[in-house]
Design a protein around this motif. Structure first.
Motif, short mmCIF file in Angstrom:
data_model
loop_
_atom_site.label_atom_id
_atom_site.label_comp_id
_atom_site.label_asym_id
_atom_site.label_seq_id
_atom_site.Cartn_x
_atom_site.Cartn_y
_atom_site.Cartn_z
N LYS A 61 0.94 -1.09 0.09
CA LYS A 61 0.14 0.30 0.36
C LYS A 61 0.70 1.25 -0.15
O LYS A 61 0.31 2.90 0.12
CB LYS A 61 -0.61 -0.01 0.78
N SER A 62 1.83 0.79 -0.14
CA SER A 62 2.78 2.41 -0.39
C SER A 62 3.71 2.48 -1.84
O SER A 62 4.08 2.14 -2.29
CB SER A 62 4.27 1.58 0.92
N ARG A 63 3.73 4.40 -1.60
CA ARG A 63 4.37 3.97 -3.00
C ARG A 63 5.60 5.55 -2.70
O ARG A 63 5.24 6.51 -1.86
CB ARG A 63 3.53 5.29 -3.77
N ILE A 64 6.49 5.77 -3.92
CA ILE A 64 7.79 6.46 -3.76
C ILE A 64 7.39 7.81 -4.41
O ILE A 64 7.24 7.53 -5.56
CB ILE A 64 8.84 6.06 -3.68
N LEU A 65 7.85 8.94 -4.16
CA LEU A 65 7.40 10.12 -5.17
C LEU A 65 9.08 10.34 -4.77
O LEU A 65 9.12 10.99 -4.13
CB LEU A 65 6.03 10.78 -5.03
N ILE A 66 9.02 10.97 -6.75
CA ILE A 66 10.40 12.22 -5.88
C ILE A 66 9.66 13.27 -6.88
O ILE A 66 9.09 13.29 -7.74
CB ILE A 66 12.07 11.49 -7.29
N VAL A 67 10.55 14.65 -6.33
CA VAL A 67 10.30 15.83 -6.30
C VAL A 67 11.00 16.52 -6.92
O VAL A 67 12.26 16.89 -5.86
CB VAL A 67 9.05 16.44 -5.80
N GLY A 68 11.60 17.22 -8.06
CA GLY A 68 12.81 17.91 -8.02
C GLY A 68 12.60 18.20 -10.38
O GLY A 68 11.62 17.34 -10.76
N PRO A 69 13.34 18.67 -9.88
CA PRO A 69 13.09 19.53 -12.03
C PRO A 69 13.80 18.34 -12.70
O PRO A 69 14.10 18.97 -13.99
CB PRO A 69 13.61 20.61 -11.93
N ASN A 70 14.94 17.33 -12.50
CA ASN A 70 16.11 17.05 -12.85
C ASN A 70 15.28 15.21 -13.35
O ASN A 70 15.24 14.72 -13.00
CB ASN A 70 17.12 16.45 -12.30
N ARG A 71 14.18 16.00 -14.76
CA ARG A 71 13.58 14.78 -14.76
C ARG A 71 14.29 13.21 -15.43
O ARG A 71 14.31 12.69 -15.24
CB ARG A 71 13.22 15.12 -16.40
N LEU A 72 15.73 12.75 -16.65
CA LEU A 72 16.44 12.23 -16.60
C LEU A 72 16.98 11.63 -15.41
O LEU A 72 16.41 10.17 -14.87
CB LEU A 72 16.72 12.50 -17.52
N GLN A 73 17.35 12.43 -14.80
CA GLN A 73 18.22 11.57 -12.95
C GLN A 73 16.81 10.79 -12.49
O GLN A 73 16.95 10.40 -11.98
CB GLN A 73 18.44 12.58 -12.69
N ASN A 74 15.53 11.75 -12.06
CA ASN A 74 14.80 11.15 -11.09
C ASN A 74 14.02 10.00 -11.86
O ASN A 74 13.90 9.55 -11.19
CB ASN A 74 14.40 12.63 -10.62
N GLU A 75 14.41 10.08 -13.49
CA GLU A 75 13.64 8.97 -13.79
C GLU A 75 14.15 7.60 -13.84
O GLU A 75 13.75 7.09 -13.42
CB GLU A 75 13.56 9.70 -15.59
N LEU A 76 15.19 8.00 -13.88
CA LEU A 76 16.71 6.33 -13.22
C LEU A 76 16.68 6.37 -12.12
O LEU A 76 16.20 5.38 -11.81
CB LEU A 76 17.63 7.00 -14.02
#
Length: 226
Positions: free
Chosen positions: A17-32
């Motif tokens: 029931k858990s999910r992780i969210l990454i917030v930030g402007p660096n799309r490629l880095q955060n997608e990886l």
């Protein structure tokens, strides 16, 4: 090496029931990073440039961990984003910062704002799943250096310090100083020539007296009052 606080009371969040969210402007880095964390933790992980209702989501699985990217974002801007965004339940949603410059010297403010952990810029990527799992399990994720620096700051107000210190016995103060130095229960027991069970009993009583529930909160109490 990171120092972990004891688990808070209450059952841990169910992984399903858990999910992780990454917030930030660096799309490629955060997608990886999202792909890596999803693989290593087994939890769904998404990323967004903004903290909003759409990013948080309202359906299962719930967002239980939010990682804020500090690269290219000042802390004041980050605080404004958190304060103006959706209301987050600090008991149910863990918040951590990553890509933090280790030379900023802002650990005290970050801890005081209730952030659950820090990943510094250049830190090995394999530390992320370890830290995320620890925080989802109710622990804190700060380096020993950051905690030591926080604890070594002088307390505020001599009258308040004396009053606070007087609620503890001499033995409890010895054990609390051991906790503040990062020692384990076994280390404290050996140092004071008592059993680990006795140490645990003292720690339980200490937490009740100073109104804390884990080792990190106890460390911050020491920094303020002792």
């Amino acid at each position: 090496m990171n120092v972990k606080a004891q688990k808070k009371k209450g059952p841990p969040d169910s992984p399903s029931k858990s999910r992780i969210l990454i917030v930030g402007p660096n799309r490629l880095q955060n997608e990886l990073l999202a792909g890596f964390l999803e693989k290593e933790t087994g939890l769904p992980c998404t990323f967004s440039s903004e903290l909003d209702e759409e990013a948080i989501g309202t359906e299962s699985p719930c967002t239980r961990m939010i990682l804020f990217d500090c690269r290219g974002t000042g802390l004041e801007q980050l605080w404004a984003m958190i304060e103006s965004g959706p209301t987050l339940d600090p008991a149910g949603c863990r918040i951590a910062l990553f890509n933090l410059d280790p030379d900023t010297g802002m650990e005290k403010e970050i801890m005081d704002r209730g952030i659950h952990g820090i990943f510094y810029m250049g830190e090995p990527v394999d530390m992320f799943p370890r830290g995320v799992k620890a925080m989802l399990d109710g622990e804190m994720w700060y380096s020993r250096k950051a905690l030591s620096k926080r604890i070594m700051e002088p307390g505020k107000g001599s009258t308040a310090s004396i009053a606070a210190a007087n609620i503890l016995t001499s033995r409890e103060k010895e054990i609390l100083i051991g906790i503040a130095s990062g020692a384990s229960n076994e280390d404290i027991a050996q140092e004071l020539s008592i059993s680990p069970h006795t140490v645990r009993t003292h720690i339980y009583n200490i937490y009740k007296k100073i109104n804390t529930s884990n080792r990190l909160q106890a460390m911050l109490w020491v920094a303020k009052y002792l």
